[in-house]
Design an enzyme around this catalytic site. Structure first.
Site, PDB file in Angstrom:
ATOM      1  N   PRO A  94       0.851  -1.202   0.000  1.00 56.67           N
ATOM      2  CA  PRO A  94       0.000   0.000   0.000  1.00 56.67           C
ATOM      3  C   PRO A  94       0.886   1.251   0.000  1.00 56.67           C
ATOM      4  CG  PRO A  94      -0.340  -1.331   2.002  1.00 56.67           C
ATOM      5  CD  PRO A  94       0.715  -2.004   1.198  1.00 56.67           C
ATOM      6  N   HIS A  95       0.503   2.250  -0.784  1.00 60.59           N
ATOM      7  CA  HIS A  95       1.378   3.424  -0.906  1.00 60.59           C
ATOM      8  C   HIS A  95       0.584   4.657  -1.284  1.00 60.59           C
ATOM      9  CE1 HIS A  95       1.092   1.427  -4.857  1.00 60.59           C
ATOM     10  NE2 HIS A  95       0.979   2.663  -5.307  1.00 60.59           N
ATOM     11  N   CYS A  96       1.097   5.795  -0.898  1.00 55.52           N
ATOM     12  CA  CYS A  96       0.491   7.073  -1.318  1.00 55.52           C
ATOM     13  C   CYS A  96       1.450   8.210  -0.976  1.00 55.52           C
ATOM     14  CB  CYS A  96      -0.843   7.310  -0.616  1.00 55.52           C
ATOM     15  SG  CYS A  96      -0.718   7.675   1.144  1.00 55.52           S
TER      16      CYS A  96
END
Lengths: 114, 155
Positions: free
Chosen positions: B63-65
């Site tokens: 998960p990334h942002c």
């Protein structure tokens, strides 16, 4: 709507706009993360809905700045606007209320919590 | 810049409780930030997941942002005690999660470089069946360091 909620909507809108920028980056696609057009459109609808939740003047400023700089908000660090890297006037650094913009580039300024 | 240098022991949870994807993401985010900053990051990460799962297959999710809530690249790692559902691309459950949050202004686009590096390292970890090997965060960092060195030699 309380100023905290407005601020949260504005920050989330900004994060989602960055997400939209990243998914279109060739580098991002090369890593292997592909996003379908349908999902992208759904994210655009979400960000548009968030934009409508902001006070009209703030939404207008945000959109204008986004058009001009791609990133409408700039963090403040050590007294500098991290959008244009100009030192901010001392009197501005002590303001705590309302939307504060950089006198040089016009970006909406954001102070991170320490 | 190597990945191992971005890892910090207190952000490597090797006995993460499996559960709903949302809850596990939240648990990892709280290893990085708290309060409204954490809420913002969780919201953005979940919006990213709605675009398509970041479960890249073979038991790994990334998960990334980017988020205004951080001023430098932050990484948390979780290894679940049992594999859990993550709607991964291969439909298989996930047991190792690398969570990455980057600041919006990111000189040299370190975020995408790191993301690419993690994908590469994750593939080695699964191929060589190394995910379950480390028993402590220190061992995990040493393992990542070693895999990274091997990859560098190969390239």
């Amino acid at each position: 709507m309380s100023s905290e909620i407005v601020e949260m909507h504005l920050k989330l809108l900004f994060d989602l706009d960055n997400l939209l920028n990243d998914i279109d980056e060739p580098k991002y696609k090369k890593i292997g993360f592909k996003v379908e057009q349908e999902e992208k459109q759904s994210l655009i609808r979400t960000r548009n809905a968030l934009l409508k939740k902001l006070p009209r003047d703030m939404a207008d400023v945000y959109e204008r700045l986004k058009e001009r700089y791609q990133r409408a908000i700039a963090p403040v660090d050590k007294g500098f606007c991290f959008g244009c890297f100009q030192r901010l006037p001392t009197e501005l650094l002590t303001q705590t209320k309302g939307m504060i913009t950089c006198p040089n580039c016009g970006r909406i300024l954001y102070w991170r919590k320490k | 810049m190597n990945l191992a240098s971005l890892l910090s022991k207190d952000r490597i949870i090797l006995s993460l409780k499996p559960g709903k994807k949302e809850k596990v993401i939240e648990d990892l985010v709280y290893a990085i930030k708290e309060g409204t900053d954490a809420e913002l990051i969780v919201s953005t990460l979940l919006k990213r997941e709605e675009l398509g799962s970041t479960g890249i297959g073979k038991g790994i999710a990334i998960p990334h942002c980017r988020s205004l809530a951080v001023d430098k690249l932050e990484i948390a790692v979780g290894r679940t005690t049992k594999p859990m559902k993550f709607n991964a691309i291969d439909k298989k459950p996930v047991s190792l999660i690398f969570l990455i949050v980057a600041p919006p202004q990111d000189p040299g686009n370190q975020y995408l470089i790191t993301l690419g590096k993690i994908v590469q390292i994750a593939k080695v970890l699964t191929k060589k069946k190394l995910i379950s090997k480390p028993n402590t965060p220190d061992e995990f960092i040493t393992l990542i360091n070693q895999v990274e060195k091997d990859l560098k030699k190969r390239n």
